[in-house]
Scaffold this motif. Structure first.
Motif, mmCIF file in Angstrom:
data_model
loop_
_atom_site.group_PDB
_atom_site.id
_atom_site.type_symbol
_atom_site.label_atom_id
_atom_site.label_comp_id
_atom_site.label_asym_id
_atom_site.label_seq_id
_atom_site.Cartn_x
_atom_site.Cartn_y
_atom_site.Cartn_z
ATOM 1 N N GLY A 142 94.710 3.203 -7.601
ATOM 2 C CA GLY A 142 94.110 1.899 -7.352
ATOM 3 C C GLY A 142 95.162 0.823 -7.196
ATOM 4 O O GLY A 142 96.178 0.820 -7.884
ATOM 5 N N ILE A 143 94.917 -0.097 -6.294
ATOM 6 C CA ILE A 143 95.831 -1.201 -6.044
ATOM 7 C C ILE A 143 95.252 -2.435 -6.721
ATOM 8 O O ILE A 143 94.073 -2.732 -6.582
ATOM 9 C CB ILE A 143 95.994 -1.449 -4.531
ATOM 10 N N SER A 144 96.072 -3.144 -7.483
ATOM 11 C CA SER A 144 95.630 -4.385 -8.115
ATOM 12 C C SER A 144 96.360 -5.558 -7.463
ATOM 13 O O SER A 144 97.316 -5.379 -6.710
ATOM 14 C CB SER A 144 95.893 -4.348 -9.614
ATOM 15 N N ILE A 145 95.893 -6.756 -7.776
ATOM 16 C CA ILE A 145 96.471 -7.971 -7.207
ATOM 17 C C ILE A 145 97.311 -8.651 -8.275
ATOM 18 O O ILE A 145 96.877 -8.816 -9.415
ATOM 19 C CB ILE A 145 95.357 -8.911 -6.708
ATOM 20 N N CYS A 146 98.514 -9.052 -7.923
ATOM 21 C CA CYS A 146 99.405 -9.749 -8.848
ATOM 22 C C CYS A 146 98.839 -11.147 -9.115
ATOM 23 O O CYS A 146 98.533 -11.889 -8.185
ATOM 24 C CB CYS A 146 100.799 -9.856 -8.238
ATOM 25 N N PRO A 147 98.696 -11.542 -10.390
ATOM 26 C CA PRO A 147 98.153 -12.877 -10.676
ATOM 27 C C PRO A 147 99.125 -14.007 -10.340
ATOM 28 O O PRO A 147 98.702 -15.149 -10.173
ATOM 29 C CB PRO A 147 97.865 -12.834 -12.183
ATOM 30 N N GLN A 148 100.407 -13.715 -10.214
ATOM 31 C CA GLN A 148 101.406 -14.747 -9.918
ATOM 32 C C GLN A 148 101.459 -15.062 -8.424
ATOM 33 O O GLN A 148 101.305 -16.201 -8.015
ATOM 34 C CB GLN A 148 102.791 -14.294 -10.383
ATOM 35 N N CYS A 149 101.695 -14.016 -7.610
ATOM 36 C CA CYS A 149 101.919 -14.241 -6.174
ATOM 37 C C CYS A 149 100.765 -13.747 -5.315
ATOM 38 O O CYS A 149 100.800 -13.895 -4.095
ATOM 39 C CB CYS A 149 103.225 -13.571 -5.736
ATOM 40 N N HIS A 150 99.759 -13.126 -5.926
ATOM 41 C CA HIS A 150 98.551 -12.648 -5.239
ATOM 42 C C HIS A 150 98.856 -11.621 -4.147
ATOM 43 O O HIS A 150 98.178 -11.561 -3.137
ATOM 44 C CB HIS A 150 97.750 -13.821 -4.658
ATOM 45 N N GLN A 151 99.884 -10.807 -4.370
ATOM 46 C CA GLN A 151 100.211 -9.721 -3.456
ATOM 47 C C GLN A 151 99.745 -8.407 -4.088
ATOM 48 O O GLN A 151 99.667 -8.297 -5.313
ATOM 49 C CB GLN A 151 101.730 -9.663 -3.217
ATOM 50 N N PRO A 152 99.428 -7.394 -3.288
ATOM 51 C CA PRO A 152 99.019 -6.113 -3.876
ATOM 52 C C PRO A 152 100.185 -5.417 -4.572
ATOM 53 O O PRO A 152 101.324 -5.483 -4.119
ATOM 54 C CB PRO A 152 98.533 -5.307 -2.663
ATOM 55 N N LYS A 153 99.869 -4.773 -5.708
ATOM 56 C CA LYS A 153 100.881 -4.036 -6.468
ATOM 57 C C LYS A 153 100.189 -2.902 -7.203
ATOM 58 O O LYS A 153 98.973 -2.878 -7.346
ATOM 59 C CB LYS A 153 101.600 -4.945 -7.456
ATOM 60 N N LEU A 154 100.971 -1.935 -7.676
ATOM 61 C CA LEU A 154 100.431 -0.852 -8.474
ATOM 62 C C LEU A 154 100.171 -1.357 -9.890
ATOM 63 O O LEU A 154 100.949 -2.169 -10.405
ATOM 64 C CB LEU A 154 101.408 0.323 -8.503
ATOM 65 N N PRO A 155 99.094 -0.909 -10.524
ATOM 66 C CA PRO A 155 98.808 -1.402 -11.866
ATOM 67 C C PRO A 155 99.836 -0.922 -12.892
ATOM 68 O O PRO A 155 100.424 0.148 -12.742
ATOM 69 C CB PRO A 155 97.417 -0.828 -12.161
ATOM 70 N N HIS A 156 100.045 -1.722 -13.920
ATOM 71 C CA HIS A 156 100.965 -1.435 -15.028
ATOM 72 C C HIS A 156 102.409 -1.295 -14.552
ATOM 73 O O HIS A 156 103.180 -0.524 -15.120
ATOM 74 C CB HIS A 156 100.546 -0.174 -15.799
#
Length: 59
Positions: free
Chosen positions: A27-41
């Motif tokens: 699953g891909i999550s969204i970074c709360p800082q820059c709002h770019q997709p990233k891997l969780p944890h």
């Protein structure tokens, strides 16, 4: 040593291997800082933040 009596057909071989095709990416999550997709944890590769803290100093 066990030896097959008949050649495995392409349909039998492909149907057995098709179970691996159904595997999906994590699953891909969204970074709360820059709002770019990233891997969780994981640390965000764009802004180097994790859990609201800067982990790797930006250059």
């Amino acid at each position: 040593m066990a030896v097959p009596k008949r050649k495995t057909s392409k349909a039998k071989r492909n149907s057995r291997q098709s179970a691996n095709m159904k595997k999906s990416l994590p699953g891909i999550s969204i970074c709360p800082q820059c709002h770019q997709p990233k891997l969780p944890h994981r640390v965000c590769p764009n802004c180097n933040y994790y859990d609201g803290k800067e982990i790797v100093a930006a250059e």
